[in-house]
Motif scaffolding. Structure first.
Motif, PDB file in Angstrom:
ATOM      1  N   TYR A 405       0.795  -1.305  -0.090  1.00 14.01           N
ATOM      2  CA  TYR A 405      -0.087   0.050   0.106  1.00 14.01           C
ATOM      3  C   TYR A 405       0.849   1.174  -0.016  1.00 14.01           C
ATOM      4  O   TYR A 405       0.660   2.056  -0.865  1.00 14.01           O
ATOM      5  CB  TYR A 405      -0.862  -0.012   1.233  1.00 14.01           C
ATOM      6  CG  TYR A 405      -1.724   1.296   1.486  1.00 14.01           C
ATOM      7  CD1 TYR A 405      -2.885   1.378   0.690  1.00 14.01           C
ATOM      8  CD2 TYR A 405      -1.319   2.308   2.104  1.00 14.01           C
ATOM      9  CE1 TYR A 405      -3.663   2.740   0.849  1.00 14.01           C
ATOM     10  CE2 TYR A 405      -2.028   3.530   2.309  1.00 14.01           C
ATOM     11  CZ  TYR A 405      -3.256   3.538   1.570  1.00 14.01           C
ATOM     12  OH  TYR A 405      -3.700   4.772   1.939  1.00 14.01           O
ATOM     13  N   LYS A 409       1.299   4.117  -3.089  1.00 16.24           N
ATOM     14  CA  LYS A 409       0.962   5.358  -2.729  1.00 16.24           C
ATOM     15  C   LYS A 409       1.956   6.367  -3.285  1.00 16.24           C
ATOM     16  O   LYS A 409       1.759   7.550  -3.641  1.00 16.24           O
ATOM     17  CB  LYS A 409       0.853   5.484  -1.231  1.00 16.24           C
ATOM     18  CG  LYS A 409       0.162   6.718  -0.761  1.00 16.24           C
ATOM     19  CD  LYS A 409      -0.269   6.618   0.645  1.00 16.24           C
ATOM     20  CE  LYS A 409      -0.956   8.012   1.059  1.00 16.24           C
ATOM     21  NZ  LYS A 409      -1.185   8.119   2.570  1.00 16.24           N
ATOM     22  N   LYS A 414      -3.792  10.394  -7.704  1.00 17.48           N
ATOM     23  CA  LYS A 414      -4.691  10.681  -6.429  1.00 17.48           C
ATOM     24  C   LYS A 414      -5.948  10.034  -6.743  1.00 17.48           C
ATOM     25  O   LYS A 414      -6.772   9.528  -5.794  1.00 17.48           O
ATOM     26  CB  LYS A 414      -4.769  12.139  -6.618  1.00 17.48           C
ATOM     27  CG  LYS A 414      -5.739  12.666  -5.294  1.00 17.48           C
ATOM     28  CD  LYS A 414      -5.895  14.105  -5.384  1.00 17.48           C
ATOM     29  CE  LYS A 414      -6.580  14.717  -4.108  1.00 17.48           C
ATOM     30  NZ  LYS A 414      -8.036  13.920  -3.841  1.00 17.48           N
ATOM     31  N   MET A 417      -5.763   6.240  -5.552  1.00 14.15           N
ATOM     32  CA  MET A 417      -5.757   6.227  -4.259  1.00 14.15           C
ATOM     33  C   MET A 417      -7.047   6.641  -3.449  1.00 14.15           C
ATOM     34  O   MET A 417      -7.497   6.043  -2.433  1.00 14.15           O
ATOM     35  CB  MET A 417      -4.484   6.871  -3.530  1.00 14.15           C
ATOM     36  CG  MET A 417      -3.187   6.705  -4.125  1.00 14.15           C
ATOM     37  SD  MET A 417      -2.986   4.756  -3.776  1.00 14.15           S
ATOM     38  CE  MET A 417      -3.199   4.587  -1.967  1.00 14.15           C
ATOM     39  N   ASP A 418      -7.748   7.446  -4.184  1.00 12.56           N
ATOM     40  CA  ASP A 418      -9.136   7.698  -3.533  1.00 12.56           C
ATOM     41  C   ASP A 418     -10.061   6.598  -3.835  1.00 12.56           C
ATOM     42  O   ASP A 418     -10.838   6.135  -2.925  1.00 12.56           O
ATOM     43  CB  ASP A 418      -9.608   8.923  -4.478  1.00 12.56           C
ATOM     44  CG  ASP A 418      -9.011  10.322  -4.033  1.00 12.56           C
ATOM     45  OD1 ASP A 418      -8.355  10.265  -3.043  1.00 12.56           O
ATOM     46  OD2 ASP A 418      -9.225  11.263  -4.694  1.00 12.56           O
ATOM     47  N   VAL A 420      -9.114   3.500  -3.895  1.00 15.04           N
ATOM     48  CA  VAL A 420      -8.750   2.533  -2.793  1.00 15.04           C
ATOM     49  C   VAL A 420      -9.267   3.014  -1.445  1.00 15.04           C
ATOM     50  O   VAL A 420      -9.716   2.061  -0.421  1.00 15.04           O
ATOM     51  CB  VAL A 420      -7.323   2.520  -2.598  1.00 15.04           C
ATOM     52  CG1 VAL A 420      -6.794   1.704  -1.351  1.00 15.04           C
ATOM     53  CG2 VAL A 420      -6.492   1.755  -3.918  1.00 15.04           C
ATOM     54  N   GLU A 421      -9.268   4.366  -1.068  1.00 13.94           N
ATOM     55  CA  GLU A 421      -9.974   4.648   0.288  1.00 13.94           C
ATOM     56  C   GLU A 421     -11.324   4.393   0.263  1.00 13.94           C
ATOM     57  O   GLU A 421     -11.988   4.283   1.473  1.00 13.94           O
ATOM     58  CB  GLU A 421      -9.472   5.884   0.502  1.00 13.94           C
ATOM     59  CG  GLU A 421      -7.966   6.486   0.669  1.00 13.94           C
ATOM     60  CD  GLU A 421      -7.354   5.919   1.782  1.00 13.94           C
ATOM     61  OE1 GLU A 421      -8.194   5.517   2.728  1.00 13.94           O
ATOM     62  OE2 GLU A 421      -6.125   5.755   1.740  1.00 13.94           O
ATOM     63  N   ARG A 422     -12.045   4.657  -0.832  1.00 15.15           N
ATOM     64  CA  ARG A 422     -13.612   4.520  -0.979  1.00 15.15           C
ATOM     65  C   ARG A 422     -14.079   2.934  -0.978  1.00 15.15           C
ATOM     66  O   ARG A 422     -15.251   2.685  -0.848  1.00 15.15           O
ATOM     67  CB  ARG A 422     -14.094   5.372  -1.975  1.00 15.15           C
ATOM     68  CG  ARG A 422     -13.962   6.658  -1.840  1.00 15.15           C
ATOM     69  CD  ARG A 422     -14.830   7.446  -2.618  1.00 15.15           C
ATOM     70  NE  ARG A 422     -14.622   7.131  -3.997  1.00 15.15           N
ATOM     71  CZ  ARG A 422     -13.949   7.714  -4.743  1.00 15.15           C
ATOM     72  NH1 ARG A 422     -13.191   8.773  -4.446  1.00 15.15           N
ATOM     73  NH2 ARG A 422     -13.653   7.299  -6.101  1.00 15.15           N
TER      74      ARG A 422
END
Length: 444
Positions: A405, A409, A414, A417-418, A420-422
């Protein structure tokens, strides 16, 4: 055969002599017949060439499948040979020896596919009798009764008094001729002795065999026929959606992964033909999908003892397990795939391909990067799939990280990674379950 058409009908002639009997004013017609015959001959030759090309293509495909399964088959033969050597050594060590053990089916290697067949000879129930205006029949409290059948031994010392032909179910795939085994109630085990004259018809989907008596039988298939995997790929296809493709020895399996802990068998392709339509297109949990595929004869799920039967190097549990966790965490925006260098990396490390994947199309070859992971440290390799030999040389100006991860990163967009976060936790869990069940990093 020459056919000459005239205004008053059709004249059929079969030899040059008969054609010469035509009047002189039919010379144009004769020439037409000859040209037509030559064109028909050429078209027949072209058709024969096409048929030969198709046959050659089929032979090449068959040879390819045989070559893919050759290594696994040789390893299984070697394992059987070693087990027989061990049994012979025990027999030689024991004073006076002992009786040869019956052929007991190894259920770690062979699994029943297509259910269990209970074969019995039954006595005819009492028949109805007409008495005046009444129809009378005797009712049995115990239901149908088994007919006591005990055949004598054949001359050659084998017993094949009963011949059975079974029509194989359409919802099951047998990649090779199945092993016929009978249930031994005394020993509580499946045995292959007492079964003879086995004839398997793959096209007709039937199997015929002889038995010494009436038994409960099952058709067993090697649980590791489709191992090791030839390739695999995991790629995102939408928001909390992914496609997991496993290319095995005999089949290619595609599984769609969705949120809410659901997945779907998208396709199973065998010899360029889609099969198992009865379970494709149905949403189910990863565990239910796993059981459905195993029942259908497509077993791509190694067990803890599978290393005894599949010729692949072992991988450390730490590196393999942590890699699946990281891959599942990043599966919403990154594609992962098989690398041919994974087997060269040693037991303590795994090597796989990674690519940022935000579009629906498949990742291109030049977009993949190779990563090496040992469970505690991940590194970017300078190596590519087209390199001549394995090398641990790292990519220039690259750093190592403790997790995949944090490594991705540093380079990812961006937007990736957004995503992945959601990503939903149930989607991540579904991906992890499938990766852990197939163990693609250890069995490919």
């Amino acid at each position: 055969m020459y056919v000459c058409y005239q205004s008053y009908g059709c004249v059929s002639v079969s030899t040059e002599e008969k054609i010469q009997l035509l009047p002189p004013d039919h010379t144009d017609l004769l020439e037409w017949c000859r040209v037509n015959f030559l064109s028909e001959s050429l078209s027949k030759k072209k058709k024969k060439k096409k048929k030969k090309k198709k046959k050659k293509k089929k032979k090449k495909k068959k040879l390819k499948r045989e070559m893919l399964s050759c290594e696994a088959g040789l390893h299984r033969m070697a394992m059987r040979y070693r087990s027989h050597q061990a049994e012979d050594a025990v027999l030689q060590e024991e004073p006076g020896g002992r009786e040869e053990a019956p052929e007991v089916a190894d259920l770690q290697q062979l699994v029943p596919v297509g259910g269990v067949y209970h074969i019995h000879a039954l006595q005819l129930p009492p028949q109805a009798r007409d008495v005046r205006d009444w129809s009378m029949v005797e009712l049995l409290d115990g239901g149908l009764e088994v007919y006591p059948y005990s055949p004598g031994e054949a001359e050659a010392g084998t017993q094949a008094a009963v011949q059975i032909t079974l029509r194989l179910p359409d919802n099951v795939i047998y990649f090779e001729a199945p092993v016929v085994a009978r249930w031994d109630p005394a020993g509580q085990q499946w045995r292959t002795d007492g079964i003879s004259n086995i004839t398997y018809e793959a096209q007709e989907r039937s199997i015929t065999f002889g038995m010494g008596a009436f038994y409960t039988v099952a058709l067993l298939q090697d649980a590791h026929l489709n191992l090791p995997y030839q390739a695999w790929e995991l790629q995102p296809t939408g928001v909390d959606e992914g496609l997991f493709t496993v290319t095995a020895v005999f089949a290619t399996i595609q599984i769609k992964i969705f949120t809410d802990n659901q997945c779907m068998l998208s396709a199973v392709v065998v010899e360029e033909e889609e099969v198992l339509s009865h379970i494709t297109g149905q949403w189910m949990s990863p565990f239910a999908l796993r059981e459905a595929l195993k029942r259908a004869g497509v077993n791509i799920f190694p067990a803890e003892h599978s290393h005894k039967y599949v010729p692949v190097p072992r991988k450390a549990a730490l590196a393999e397990g942590k890699a699946y966790e990281q891959m599942a965490l990043l599966a919403a925006a990154f594609a992962f795939a098989h690398s041919k260098w994974n087997g060269e990396a040693g037991p303590e490390r795994v090597v796989f391909k990674v690519s940022e994947h935000l579009k629906a199309d498949s990742a291109k070859d030049n977009h993949w990067s190779l990563y090496m992971f040992n469970g505690e440290k991940v590194q970017t390799l300078k190596l590519t799939e087209t390199s001549e030999a394995f090398s641990e040389e790292l990519e220039e100006e690259s750093e190592f990280h403790s997790t995949l991860y944090h490594m991705l990163k540093d380079f990812a967009s961006k937007e990736a990674m957004d995503k992945v976060e959601r990503a939903g936790s149930l989607f991540i869990d579904s991906v992890y379950q499938l990766l852990l069940a197939t163990r693609v990093l250890a069995f490919s």
